[in-house]
Write a protein that holds these residues in place. Structure first.
Motif, PDB file in Angstrom:
ATOM      1  N   PHE A 140      -0.739  -3.655   9.529  1.00  0.00           N
ATOM      2  CA  PHE A 140       0.121  -2.960   8.590  1.00  0.00           C
ATOM      3  C   PHE A 140       1.473  -2.684   9.243  1.00  0.00           C
ATOM      4  CE2 PHE A 140      -2.734  -0.779   5.267  1.00  0.00           C
ATOM      5  CZ  PHE A 140      -3.563  -1.867   5.219  1.00  0.00           C
ATOM      6  N   PHE A 154       4.433  -0.066   8.530  1.00  0.00           N
ATOM      7  CA  PHE A 154       4.678   1.142   7.769  1.00  0.00           C
ATOM      8  C   PHE A 154       6.161   1.479   7.721  1.00  0.00           C
ATOM      9  CE2 PHE A 154       0.535   3.057   6.939  1.00  0.00           C
ATOM     10  CZ  PHE A 154      -0.295   2.383   7.824  1.00  0.00           C
ATOM     11  N   GLY A 155       6.555   2.138   6.629  1.00  0.00           N
ATOM     12  CA  GLY A 155       7.868   2.740   6.586  1.00  0.00           C
ATOM     13  C   GLY A 155       7.873   4.032   7.387  1.00  0.00           C
ATOM     14  N   THR A 156       9.023   4.677   7.426  1.00  0.00           N
ATOM     15  CA  THR A 156       9.159   5.895   8.219  1.00  0.00           C
ATOM     16  C   THR A 156       8.699   7.137   7.466  1.00  0.00           C
ATOM     17  OG1 THR A 156      11.461   6.009   7.526  1.00  0.00           O
ATOM     18  CG2 THR A 156      11.019   5.032   9.685  1.00  0.00           C
ATOM     19  N   GLN A 183      -0.393  11.480   3.737  1.00  0.00           N
ATOM     20  CA  GLN A 183      -0.841  12.160   4.950  1.00  0.00           C
ATOM     21  C   GLN A 183      -0.546  13.649   4.808  1.00  0.00           C
ATOM     22  OE1 GLN A 183       1.140  11.166   8.720  1.00  0.00           O
ATOM     23  NE2 GLN A 183      -0.856  11.239   9.725  1.00  0.00           N
ATOM     24  N   LEU A 194      -5.653   6.500   1.494  1.00  0.00           N
ATOM     25  CA  LEU A 194      -5.118   5.481   0.604  1.00  0.00           C
ATOM     26  C   LEU A 194      -4.922   6.038  -0.798  1.00  0.00           C
ATOM     27  CD1 LEU A 194      -4.389   2.454   0.183  1.00  0.00           C
ATOM     28  CD2 LEU A 194      -6.796   2.113  -0.466  1.00  0.00           C
ATOM     29  N   PHE A 209       0.830  -1.197   0.000  1.00  0.00           N
ATOM     30  CA  PHE A 209       0.000   0.000   0.000  1.00  0.00           C
ATOM     31  C   PHE A 209       0.871   1.256   0.000  1.00  0.00           C
ATOM     32  CE2 PHE A 209      -3.831  -2.331   1.326  1.00  0.00           C
ATOM     33  CZ  PHE A 209      -3.262  -3.458   1.874  1.00  0.00           C
ATOM     34  N   PHE A 249       3.575   7.368   2.903  1.00  0.00           N
ATOM     35  CA  PHE A 249       3.953   6.166   3.631  1.00  0.00           C
ATOM     36  C   PHE A 249       3.683   4.932   2.795  1.00  0.00           C
ATOM     37  CE2 PHE A 249       4.961   7.879   7.731  1.00  0.00           C
ATOM     38  CZ  PHE A 249       4.196   9.029   7.836  1.00  0.00           C
ATOM     39  N   TYR A 292       0.105   5.265   1.247  1.00  0.00           N
ATOM     40  CA  TYR A 292      -0.813   6.215   1.860  1.00  0.00           C
ATOM     41  C   TYR A 292      -0.190   7.604   1.812  1.00  0.00           C
ATOM     42  CZ  TYR A 292      -3.868   2.645   3.882  1.00  0.00           C
ATOM     43  OH  TYR A 292      -4.750   1.621   4.061  1.00  0.00           O
ATOM     44  N   ASN A 348      -1.614  17.437   9.863  1.00  0.00           N
ATOM     45  CA  ASN A 348      -2.683  17.362  10.861  1.00  0.00           C
ATOM     46  C   ASN A 348      -3.890  16.551  10.383  1.00  0.00           C
ATOM     47  OD1 ASN A 348      -1.262  19.079  12.708  1.00  0.00           O
ATOM     48  ND2 ASN A 348      -1.846  20.795  11.414  1.00  0.00           N
ATOM     49  N   GLN A 349      -3.634  15.592   9.514  1.00  0.00           N
ATOM     50  CA  GLN A 349      -4.716  14.746   9.052  1.00  0.00           C
ATOM     51  C   GLN A 349      -4.339  13.272   9.189  1.00  0.00           C
ATOM     52  OE1 GLN A 349      -6.560  15.686   5.315  1.00  0.00           O
ATOM     53  NE2 GLN A 349      -6.271  17.889   5.564  1.00  0.00           N
ATOM     54  N   GLY A 350      -5.301  12.407   8.956  1.00  0.00           N
ATOM     55  CA  GLY A 350      -5.046  10.975   8.985  1.00  0.00           C
ATOM     56  C   GLY A 350      -4.476  10.491   7.672  1.00  0.00           C
ATOM     57  N   LEU A 351      -4.542   9.193   7.454  1.00  0.00           N
ATOM     58  CA  LEU A 351      -3.961   8.566   6.264  1.00  0.00           C
ATOM     59  C   LEU A 351      -5.028   8.357   5.192  1.00  0.00           C
ATOM     60  CD1 LEU A 351      -1.819   5.835   8.016  1.00  0.00           C
ATOM     61  CD2 LEU A 351      -1.051   8.034   7.154  1.00  0.00           C
TER      62      LEU A 351
END
Lengths: 115, 113
Positions: free
Chosen positions: A103, A105-107, A38, A46, A34, A90, A36, A41-44
């Motif tokens: 999941f 996730f990478g950094t 961001q 897709l 996947f 991400f 994503y 100040n928001q979520g993820l």
């Protein structure tokens, strides 16, 4: 165990230029991949996902990614970026339900589009 | 159609206190997963709830606990807060445990002082 490496922490690119954000993963089982995005100040949100089938996956906002099993990579590309693409990206990997579907996730890669 | 709703959006707590974060899944979803995203890092999996039971857990101490209610909503509880617990806490919902259909909420920003 599964893990994700995003090779570039920051990527500056001029508006309308192409961009590639790199992602490599390691896993001993079949994976789902996947990307994503961001915004501050928001979520993820897709962008796209690879579950099976064609290795070239097209997503929203003109992004695409190619799954390369031999190189264990899932790089994200866009042929022409816009100012509005400035955000954190991400890459994530998940396994099958038998091995846990959380999941990893990478950094993250911070994409900055320069006018 | 409402997506994943998290409350509160921001929270400031003192070291040693306890906090409860809430999540309402997307309509039609029955599985809730929680992630912690420290500043400058990618999200890390805390745990997942399905059919009101914790099904999977990441590498987090027992200070982190949760609950899922019959209406599929969920709570994340953190006891004995540490400064290092300051982070964005993300909730994701899905139908069953299929990873392809995750929807993330906007998160709760927790600051521990």
């Amino acid at each position: 165990a599964q893990s994700v490496t995003q090779l570039d922490s920051q990527v500056p690119v001029f508006e309308e230029a192409p961009v590639e954000l790199r992602c490599n993963y390691s896993s001993s089982v079949s994976v789902y991949l996947f990307w994503y995005v961001q915004y501050p100040n928001q979520g993820l949100q897709l962008l796209l996902k690879y579950l099976s089938g064609s290795t070239l996956v097209k997503g929203i906002n003109g992004f695409e990614a190619e799954f390369n099993k031999s190189q264990t990579s899932f790089h994200l590309r866009k042929p022409s970026v816009h100012i509005s693409d400035t955000a954190e990206y991400f890459c994530a990997v998940s396994g099958s339900t038998n091995t846990g579907n959380q999941f990893y996730f990478g950094t993250g890669t911070s994409l900055t589009v320069i006018p | 159609d409402a997506g994943v709703t998290q409350s509160p959006t921001h929270l400031i707590k003192t070291r040693g206190q306890q906090v409860t974060l809430r999540c309402s899944p997307k309509s039609g979803h029955d599985t809730v997963s929680w992630y912690q995203q420290a500043l400058g890092q990618g999200p890390q999996f805390i745990f997942q709830y399905y059919e009101e039971e914790e099904r999977q857990r990441g590498n987090f101490p027992d200070r982190f606990s949760g609950h899922q209610f019959p209406n599929y909503s969920s709570e994340l509880n953190v006891n004995a807060l540490l400064l290092g617990d300051s982070a964005l806490y993300l909730c994701a919902s899905s139908l069953g445990q299929w990873p392809g259909g995750y929807t993330f909420g906007s998160g709760t920003r927790l600051t521990v002082v």
